[in-house]
Design a protein around this motif. Structure first.
Motif, PDB file in Angstrom:
ATOM      1  N   ALA A   8       0.827  -1.214   0.000  1.00 30.55           N
ATOM      2  CA  ALA A   8       0.000   0.000   0.000  1.00 30.55           C
ATOM      3  C   ALA A   8       0.857   1.259   0.000  1.00 30.55           C
ATOM      4  N   PHE A   9       2.142   1.144   0.354  1.00 29.28           N
ATOM      5  CA  PHE A   9       3.056   2.279   0.405  1.00 29.28           C
ATOM      6  C   PHE A   9       4.152   2.081  -0.641  1.00 29.28           C
ATOM      7  N   ASP A  10       4.642   3.171  -1.196  1.00 33.52           N
ATOM      8  CA  ASP A  10       5.583   3.079  -2.315  1.00 33.52           C
ATOM      9  C   ASP A  10       7.047   3.049  -1.905  1.00 33.52           C
ATOM     10  N   GLY A  11       7.348   3.151  -0.614  1.00 30.47           N
ATOM     11  CA  GLY A  11       8.730   3.121  -0.162  1.00 30.47           C
ATOM     12  C   GLY A  11       9.465   4.434  -0.353  1.00 30.47           C
ATOM     13  N   LYS A  12       8.785   5.443  -0.884  1.00 32.50           N
ATOM     14  CA  LYS A  12       9.397   6.753  -1.105  1.00 32.50           C
ATOM     15  C   LYS A  12       8.774   7.845  -0.225  1.00 32.50           C
ATOM     16  N   THR A  13       7.556   7.585   0.229  1.00 34.45           N
ATOM     17  CA  THR A  13       6.821   8.585   1.013  1.00 34.45           C
ATOM     18  C   THR A  13       6.074   7.895   2.137  1.00 34.45           C
ATOM     19  N   VAL A  14       6.119   8.471   3.317  1.00 28.34           N
ATOM     20  CA  VAL A  14       5.281   8.020   4.422  1.00 28.34           C
ATOM     21  C   VAL A  14       4.142   9.023   4.555  1.00 28.34           C
ATOM     22  N   SER A  15       2.941   8.551   4.296  1.00 29.90           N
ATOM     23  CA  SER A  15       1.753   9.382   4.469  1.00 29.90           C
ATOM     24  C   SER A  15       1.324   9.248   5.923  1.00 29.90           C
ATOM     25  N   LEU A  16       1.377  10.357   6.658  1.00 29.13           N
ATOM     26  CA  LEU A  16       1.210  10.329   8.113  1.00 29.13           C
ATOM     27  C   LEU A  16       0.002  11.149   8.541  1.00 29.13           C
ATOM     28  N   SER A  41       4.215  13.107  16.415  1.00 25.81           N
ATOM     29  CA  SER A  41       4.291  12.057  15.392  1.00 25.81           C
ATOM     30  C   SER A  41       5.173  12.435  14.208  1.00 25.81           C
ATOM     31  N   PRO A  42       5.029  13.619  13.577  1.00 28.01           N
ATOM     32  CA  PRO A  42       5.930  13.924  12.462  1.00 28.01           C
ATOM     33  C   PRO A  42       7.385  14.051  12.884  1.00 28.01           C
ATOM     34  N   LEU A  43       7.621  14.569  14.091  1.00 33.09           N
ATOM     35  CA  LEU A  43       9.000  14.702  14.566  1.00 33.09           C
ATOM     36  C   LEU A  43       9.634  13.336  14.805  1.00 33.09           C
ATOM     37  N   LEU A  44       8.909  12.444  15.469  1.00 34.45           N
ATOM     38  CA  LEU A  44       9.446  11.125  15.761  1.00 34.45           C
ATOM     39  C   LEU A  44       9.665  10.298  14.506  1.00 34.45           C
ATOM     40  N   VAL A  45       8.681  10.305  13.621  1.00 38.02           N
ATOM     41  CA  VAL A  45       8.816   9.522  12.388  1.00 38.02           C
ATOM     42  C   VAL A  45       9.991  10.024  11.559  1.00 38.02           C
ATOM     43  N   ARG A  46      10.115  11.344  11.436  1.00 38.53           N
ATOM     44  CA  ARG A  46      11.239  11.908  10.681  1.00 38.53           C
ATOM     45  C   ARG A  46      12.582  11.512  11.306  1.00 38.53           C
ATOM     46  N   ASP A 101      -5.914  10.646   0.658  1.00 40.78           N
ATOM     47  CA  ASP A 101      -7.014   9.694   0.576  1.00 40.78           C
ATOM     48  C   ASP A 101      -6.564   8.248   0.716  1.00 40.78           C
ATOM     49  N   GLY A 102      -5.276   7.986   0.515  1.00 41.84           N
ATOM     50  CA  GLY A 102      -4.792   6.615   0.538  1.00 41.84           C
ATOM     51  C   GLY A 102      -4.403   6.134   1.919  1.00 41.84           C
ATOM     52  N   PRO A 103      -3.799   4.960   1.986  1.00 39.98           N
ATOM     53  CA  PRO A 103      -3.356   4.414   3.278  1.00 39.98           C
ATOM     54  C   PRO A 103      -2.371   5.339   3.974  1.00 39.98           C
ATOM     55  N   LYS A 104      -2.378   5.292   5.281  1.00 40.10           N
ATOM     56  CA  LYS A 104      -1.559   6.220   6.067  1.00 40.10           C
ATOM     57  C   LYS A 104      -1.027   5.540   7.322  1.00 40.10           C
ATOM     58  N   LEU A 105      -0.073   6.175   7.938  1.00 35.32           N
ATOM     59  CA  LEU A 105       0.461   5.739   9.218  1.00 35.32           C
ATOM     60  C   LEU A 105      -0.220   6.530  10.327  1.00 35.32           C
ATOM     61  N   LEU A 106      -0.709   5.817  11.329  1.00 38.47           N
ATOM     62  CA  LEU A 106      -1.284   6.438  12.523  1.00 38.47           C
ATOM     63  C   LEU A 106      -0.294   6.214  13.658  1.00 38.47           C
ATOM     64  N   ALA A 107       0.378   7.273  14.070  1.00 37.44           N
ATOM     65  CA  ALA A 107       1.430   7.155  15.071  1.00 37.44           C
ATOM     66  C   ALA A 107       1.248   8.228  16.138  1.00 37.44           C
ATOM     67  N   VAL A 108       1.120   7.833  17.367  1.00 40.84           N
ATOM     68  CA  VAL A 108       1.018   8.717  18.534  1.00 40.84           C
ATOM     69  C   VAL A 108      -0.378   9.359  18.610  1.00 40.84           C
ATOM     70  N   GLY A 109      -0.953   9.313  19.773  1.00 41.99           N
ATOM     71  CA  GLY A 109      -2.203  10.029  20.001  1.00 41.99           C
ATOM     72  C   GLY A 109      -3.434   9.138  19.922  1.00 41.99           C
ATOM     73  N   SER A 110      -4.558   9.719  20.333  1.00 38.11           N
ATOM     74  CA  SER A 110      -5.844   9.011  20.339  1.00 38.11           C
ATOM     75  C   SER A 110      -6.527   9.205  18.998  1.00 38.11           C
TER      76      SER A 110
END
Length: 318
Positions: free
Chosen positions: A40-48, A66-71, A89-98
């Motif tokens: 679902a991800f292209d290996g070039k971009t993390v959609s967060l 989340s953007p600071l940690l992932v980066r 609109d596509g798949p994304k990473l859900l990191a940190v938070g409710s």
């Protein structure tokens, strides 16, 4: 969902052992656990996914993590050329938070949790969700009720921040000392508490310094690191205190259900805790039980493969 009972003449709340009682939305239990879709991800971009307040220009330090940690994790693993961008609109990473109520088909979860205000009902329509880790056991049980596999890797990724940003926090130490002066006891309110009840903080008890949740994560961490005590209705104020080894006490938010706090507490092995209705009550109370937190499993669970990434370095241990 209500947990616990009132103590000390209704001045403090001490939750009992919580249970996730909300049933699956369709009333059934999945016979086959859902798994993540691959590719679902292209290996070039993390959609967060990155929540921001509605008020223009306002930020909340916990939601900026989340953007600071992932980066930082990508950079430390030889992936500086991978872009991190807001989700579309596509798949994304859900990191940190409710933020699990935002989960959709093909998404990846790393350390996120369920928000007690918004049950993630849309998950009943999701077939593919990759769960690398979750904030705590309440979130794990919620996902299992929707038929998803959720490993027992618990902890808010915000626990990684003080170590991953150690140099920046140290450099900010002098800045916050000039800005706040000597601040042995600090109070960090939840964003809604500060925004909607400003009169609550017009006159704090003597010796208590207010640290706004709109302050940058680095400055908040620097304030926490030099404090003797942290009182907070912001979940990430308590997370930072735990990560820095600073005693802390929970002030009951006027707006946030205690679900996410209990989820986090139970995830780090804190089985006894109390929420205080006033800052004065918190000042007179005992500290939350200290916990020994091993952050390595959280970091090692970062979902490189699910995001289509191949780290060229192995820097997943703090």
């Amino acid at each position: 969902m209500i947990f616990g009972r009132f103590l000390k003449g209704n001045k403090s709340i001490s939750p009992s052992h919580p249970q996730t009682t909300t049933p699956r939305p369709d009333g059934k239990k999945s016979e086959t656990p859902h798994h993540a879709a691959r590719g679902a991800f292209d290996g070039k971009t993390v959609s967060l996914y990155h929540w921001t307040p509605r008020d223009a220009g306002q930020t909340n330090f916990g939601d900026e993590l989340s953007p600071l940690l992932v980066r930082r994790i990508l950079d430390r693993n030889g992936l500086a050329d991978v872009a991190v961008q807001p989700s579309g609109d596509g798949p994304k990473l859900l990191a940190v938070g409710s933020v699990l109520q935002q989960a959709r088909e093909g998404d990846v979860v790393w350390g996120a949790g369920v928000n007690g205000k918004n049950w993630p009902r849309r998950l009943k329509t999701v077939a593919n969700l990759h769960v690398a880790s979750v904030r705590g056991p309440l979130t794990q049980r919620a996902l299992q009720r929707f038929g998803f596999e959720a490993p027992a890797i618990f902890g808010d990724p915000g626990l990684l921040f003080p170590e991953l940003f150690r140099d920046e926090i140290a450099q900010a130490g002098e800045t916050v000392r000039r800005k706040y002066g000597k601040a042995d006891v600090i109070y960090i309110p939840n964003l809604n508490d500060e925004s909607l009840l400003p009169e609550r903080f017009a006159l704090l008890p003597e010796g208590v310094t207010l640290v706004s949740p709109t302050t940058t994560p680095v400055e908040v961490a620097a304030m926490v690191a030099q404090a003797r005590l942290v009182i907070s209705s912001s979940l990430h104020g308590l997370v930072f205190a735990d990560a820095c080894g600073v005693p802390c006490r929970a002030h009951l938010s006027a707006f946030e259900p205690i679900f996410k706090y209990v989820d986090y507490f139970e995830g780090v092995g804190r089985s006894q805790y109390a929420f205080h209705l006033t800052i004065e009550d918190a000042l007179e109370a005992a500290d939350l039980a200290r916990v020994q937190i091993d952050t390595r499993p959280i970091l090692q669970a970062f979902p490189f493969e699910a995001l289509g990434l191949i780290p060229s370095l192995d820097d997943r241990n703090i």
